[in-house]
Motif scaffolding. Structure first.
Motif, PDB file in Angstrom:
ATOM      1  N   GLU A   1      -0.668 -11.139   4.333  1.00 31.65           N
ATOM      2  CA  GLU A   1       0.491 -11.993   4.609  1.00 31.65           C
ATOM      3  C   GLU A   1       1.109 -12.549   3.337  1.00 31.65           C
ATOM      4  O   GLU A   1       2.333 -12.644   3.227  1.00 31.65           O
ATOM      5  CB  GLU A   1       0.123 -13.123   5.581  1.00 31.65           C
ATOM      6  CG  GLU A   1      -0.073 -12.650   7.006  1.00 31.65           C
ATOM      7  CD  GLU A   1       1.124 -11.906   7.580  1.00 31.65           C
ATOM      8  OE1 GLU A   1       2.281 -12.356   7.382  1.00 31.65           O
ATOM      9  OE2 GLU A   1       0.908 -10.860   8.219  1.00 31.65           O
ATOM     10  N   GLU A   2       0.290 -12.916   2.371  1.00 25.84           N
ATOM     11  CA  GLU A   2       0.822 -13.431   1.111  1.00 25.84           C
ATOM     12  C   GLU A   2       1.541 -12.338   0.330  1.00 25.84           C
ATOM     13  O   GLU A   2       2.570 -12.592  -0.297  1.00 25.84           O
ATOM     14  CB  GLU A   2      -0.290 -14.070   0.290  1.00 25.84           C
ATOM     15  CG  GLU A   2      -0.797 -15.356   0.926  1.00 25.84           C
ATOM     16  CD  GLU A   2      -1.929 -16.007   0.162  1.00 25.84           C
ATOM     17  OE1 GLU A   2      -2.144 -15.690  -1.025  1.00 25.84           O
ATOM     18  OE2 GLU A   2      -2.598 -16.866   0.776  1.00 25.84           O
ATOM     19  N   LEU A   3       1.016 -11.120   0.378  1.00 27.30           N
ATOM     20  CA  LEU A   3       1.692  -9.991  -0.271  1.00 27.30           C
ATOM     21  C   LEU A   3       3.034  -9.717   0.395  1.00 27.30           C
ATOM     22  O   LEU A   3       4.057  -9.548  -0.283  1.00 27.30           O
ATOM     23  CB  LEU A   3       0.809  -8.739  -0.221  1.00 27.30           C
ATOM     24  CG  LEU A   3      -0.433  -8.758  -1.109  1.00 27.30           C
ATOM     25  CD1 LEU A   3      -1.397  -7.644  -0.706  1.00 27.30           C
ATOM     26  CD2 LEU A   3      -0.038  -8.618  -2.571  1.00 27.30           C
TER      27      LEU A   3
ATOM     28  N   ALA B   1      13.464   5.175  -1.014  1.00 28.98           N
ATOM     29  CA  ALA B   1      13.619   4.273  -2.158  1.00 28.98           C
ATOM     30  C   ALA B   1      13.056   2.889  -1.832  1.00 28.98           C
ATOM     31  O   ALA B   1      12.379   2.271  -2.663  1.00 28.98           O
ATOM     32  CB  ALA B   1      15.088   4.168  -2.560  1.00 28.98           C
ATOM     33  N   SER B   2      13.292   2.390  -0.624  1.00 29.73           N
ATOM     34  CA  SER B   2      12.745   1.090  -0.218  1.00 29.73           C
ATOM     35  C   SER B   2      11.228   1.163  -0.103  1.00 29.73           C
ATOM     36  O   SER B   2      10.515   0.231  -0.509  1.00 29.73           O
ATOM     37  CB  SER B   2      13.335   0.650   1.122  1.00 29.73           C
ATOM     38  OG  SER B   2      14.691   0.323   0.990  1.00 29.73           O
ATOM     39  N   PHE B   3      10.727   2.251   0.453  1.00 23.91           N
ATOM     40  CA  PHE B   3       9.281   2.467   0.570  1.00 23.91           C
ATOM     41  C   PHE B   3       8.636   2.394  -0.815  1.00 23.91           C
ATOM     42  O   PHE B   3       7.641   1.704  -1.018  1.00 23.91           O
ATOM     43  CB  PHE B   3       9.027   3.822   1.233  1.00 23.91           C
ATOM     44  CG  PHE B   3       7.586   4.230   1.312  1.00 23.91           C
ATOM     45  CD1 PHE B   3       6.781   3.783   2.350  1.00 23.91           C
ATOM     46  CD2 PHE B   3       7.038   5.074   0.363  1.00 23.91           C
ATOM     47  CE1 PHE B   3       5.448   4.170   2.437  1.00 23.91           C
ATOM     48  CE2 PHE B   3       5.716   5.473   0.437  1.00 23.91           C
ATOM     49  CZ  PHE B   3       4.918   5.016   1.475  1.00 23.91           C
ATOM     50  N   GLN B   4       9.228   3.070  -1.776  1.00 20.84           N
ATOM     51  CA  GLN B   4       8.682   3.092  -3.134  1.00 20.84           C
ATOM     52  C   GLN B   4       8.882   1.752  -3.837  1.00 20.84           C
ATOM     53  O   GLN B   4       8.079   1.376  -4.693  1.00 20.84           O
ATOM     54  CB  GLN B   4       9.294   4.241  -3.929  1.00 20.84           C
ATOM     55  CG  GLN B   4       8.813   5.582  -3.437  1.00 20.84           C
ATOM     56  CD  GLN B   4       9.428   6.750  -4.164  1.00 20.84           C
ATOM     57  OE1 GLN B   4      10.459   6.625  -4.829  1.00 20.84           O
ATOM     58  NE2 GLN B   4       8.802   7.911  -4.042  1.00 20.84           N
ATOM     59  N   LYS B   5       9.910   1.017  -3.464  1.00 18.26           N
ATOM     60  CA  LYS B   5      10.106  -0.315  -4.041  1.00 18.26           C
ATOM     61  C   LYS B   5       8.991  -1.256  -3.575  1.00 18.26           C
ATOM     62  O   LYS B   5       8.452  -2.026  -4.376  1.00 18.26           O
ATOM     63  CB  LYS B   5      11.474  -0.872  -3.625  1.00 18.26           C
ATOM     64  CG  LYS B   5      11.815  -2.211  -4.237  1.00 18.26           C
ATOM     65  CD  LYS B   5      13.235  -2.633  -3.903  1.00 18.26           C
ATOM     66  CE  LYS B   5      13.580  -3.960  -4.537  1.00 18.26           C
ATOM     67  NZ  LYS B   5      14.983  -4.344  -4.291  1.00 18.26           N
ATOM     68  N   VAL B   6       8.620  -1.165  -2.299  1.00 18.41           N
ATOM     69  CA  VAL B   6       7.507  -1.959  -1.791  1.00 18.41           C
ATOM     70  C   VAL B   6       6.231  -1.583  -2.540  1.00 18.41           C
ATOM     71  O   VAL B   6       5.471  -2.450  -2.976  1.00 18.41           O
ATOM     72  CB  VAL B   6       7.306  -1.761  -0.270  1.00 18.41           C
ATOM     73  CG1 VAL B   6       6.072  -2.521   0.214  1.00 18.41           C
ATOM     74  CG2 VAL B   6       8.532  -2.195   0.503  1.00 18.41           C
ATOM     75  N   GLU B   7       6.018  -0.288  -2.710  1.00 16.08           N
ATOM     76  CA  GLU B   7       4.840   0.183  -3.446  1.00 16.08           C
ATOM     77  C   GLU B   7       4.829  -0.382  -4.865  1.00 16.08           C
ATOM     78  O   GLU B   7       3.797  -0.841  -5.357  1.00 16.08           O
ATOM     79  CB  GLU B   7       4.823   1.703  -3.489  1.00 16.08           C
ATOM     80  CG  GLU B   7       3.664   2.271  -4.264  1.00 16.08           C
ATOM     81  CD  GLU B   7       3.774   3.762  -4.534  1.00 16.08           C
ATOM     82  OE1 GLU B   7       2.776   4.338  -5.004  1.00 16.08           O
ATOM     83  OE2 GLU B   7       4.848   4.365  -4.301  1.00 16.08           O
ATOM     84  N   SER B   8       5.968  -0.362  -5.513  1.00 13.74           N
ATOM     85  CA  SER B   8       6.076  -0.873  -6.876  1.00 13.74           C
ATOM     86  C   SER B   8       5.762  -2.369  -6.922  1.00 13.74           C
ATOM     87  O   SER B   8       5.020  -2.838  -7.799  1.00 13.74           O
ATOM     88  CB  SER B   8       7.490  -0.610  -7.398  1.00 13.74           C
ATOM     89  OG  SER B   8       7.645  -1.121  -8.691  1.00 13.74           O
ATOM     90  N   PHE B   9       6.312  -3.125  -5.983  1.00 12.72           N
ATOM     91  CA  PHE B   9       6.009  -4.556  -5.906  1.00 12.72           C
ATOM     92  C   PHE B   9       4.519  -4.773  -5.678  1.00 12.72           C
ATOM     93  O   PHE B   9       3.917  -5.672  -6.263  1.00 12.72           O
ATOM     94  CB  PHE B   9       6.779  -5.227  -4.770  1.00 12.72           C
ATOM     95  CG  PHE B   9       8.181  -5.633  -5.119  1.00 12.72           C
ATOM     96  CD1 PHE B   9       8.471  -6.272  -6.305  1.00 12.72           C
ATOM     97  CD2 PHE B   9       9.215  -5.404  -4.231  1.00 12.72           C
ATOM     98  CE1 PHE B   9       9.763  -6.669  -6.614  1.00 12.72           C
ATOM     99  CE2 PHE B   9      10.511  -5.792  -4.521  1.00 12.72           C
ATOM    100  CZ  PHE B   9      10.787  -6.433  -5.715  1.00 12.72           C
ATOM    101  N   LEU B  10       3.931  -3.981  -4.817  1.00 11.21           N
ATOM    102  CA  LEU B  10       2.510  -4.116  -4.509  1.00 11.21           C
ATOM    103  C   LEU B  10       1.659  -3.948  -5.763  1.00 11.21           C
ATOM    104  O   LEU B  10       0.610  -4.571  -5.908  1.00 11.21           O
ATOM    105  CB  LEU B  10       2.121  -3.074  -3.455  1.00 11.21           C
ATOM    106  CG  LEU B  10       0.777  -3.212  -2.781  1.00 11.21           C
ATOM    107  CD1 LEU B  10       0.642  -4.564  -2.086  1.00 11.21           C
ATOM    108  CD2 LEU B  10       0.572  -2.084  -1.796  1.00 11.21           C
TER     109      LEU B  10
ATOM    110  N   CYS C   1       3.174  -0.349   3.029  1.00 13.12           N
ATOM    111  CA  CYS C   1       4.598  -0.141   2.741  1.00 13.12           C
ATOM    112  C   CYS C   1       5.389   0.104   4.022  1.00 13.12           C
ATOM    113  O   CYS C   1       6.477  -0.457   4.207  1.00 13.12           O
ATOM    114  CB  CYS C   1       4.782   1.021   1.763  1.00 13.12           C
ATOM    115  SG  CYS C   1       4.112   0.688   0.116  1.00 13.12           S
ATOM    116  N   ASN C   2       4.864   0.921   4.908  1.00 17.55           N
ATOM    117  CA  ASN C   2       5.525   1.151   6.202  1.00 17.55           C
ATOM    118  C   ASN C   2       5.572  -0.124   7.026  1.00 17.55           C
ATOM    119  O   ASN C   2       6.575  -0.412   7.687  1.00 17.55           O
ATOM    120  CB  ASN C   2       4.819   2.262   6.978  1.00 17.55           C
ATOM    121  CG  ASN C   2       5.199   3.644   6.486  1.00 17.55           C
ATOM    122  OD1 ASN C   2       6.344   3.915   6.145  1.00 17.55           O
ATOM    123  ND2 ASN C   2       4.217   4.526   6.434  1.00 17.55           N
TER     124      ASN C   2
END
Length: 95
Positions: free
Chosen positions: A82-84, A61-70, A47-48
């Motif tokens: 890279e694909e993620l 919020a952006s950090f957690q959005k990346v986590e959610s997408f992951l 995420c970072n």
């Protein structure tokens, strides 16, 4: 640059496997090709990494959005870093 920690994660239940050296200090090893989405340290690192690589707000919020997408069901079987990164970047605004 954002440098969020495990305290900033939105989800729980990650594995907290940590590798320790002979003197008891913790080392973190990240694979440059794959991401283990079940390991807390790797999720935080990923995420970072995303926040650093892409021009998105450097917020919790952006950090957690990346986590959610992951953790998105579409990416359930995707493990290539890279694909993620590319998929999340491509869908940042859409979802």
């Amino acid at each position: 640059m954002a440098n969020f920690t495990t305290d900033d994660l939105a989800f729980t239940g990650y594995s907290q496997i940590v590798t320790k050296t002979n003197d008891g200090t913790q080392i973190e090893i990240y694979d440059s090709t794959y991401v283990d989405k079940t390991e807390e340290c790797e999720v935080v690192h990923f995420c970072n990494e995303f926040l650093k690589k892409y021009k998105v707000p450097q917020t919790k919020a952006s950090f957690q959005k990346v986590e959610s997408f992951l953790q998105h069901s579409i990416l359930e079987h995707q493990i290539y870093r890279e694909e993620l990164l590319d998929w999340i970047a491509s869908n940042w605004i859409k979802l």
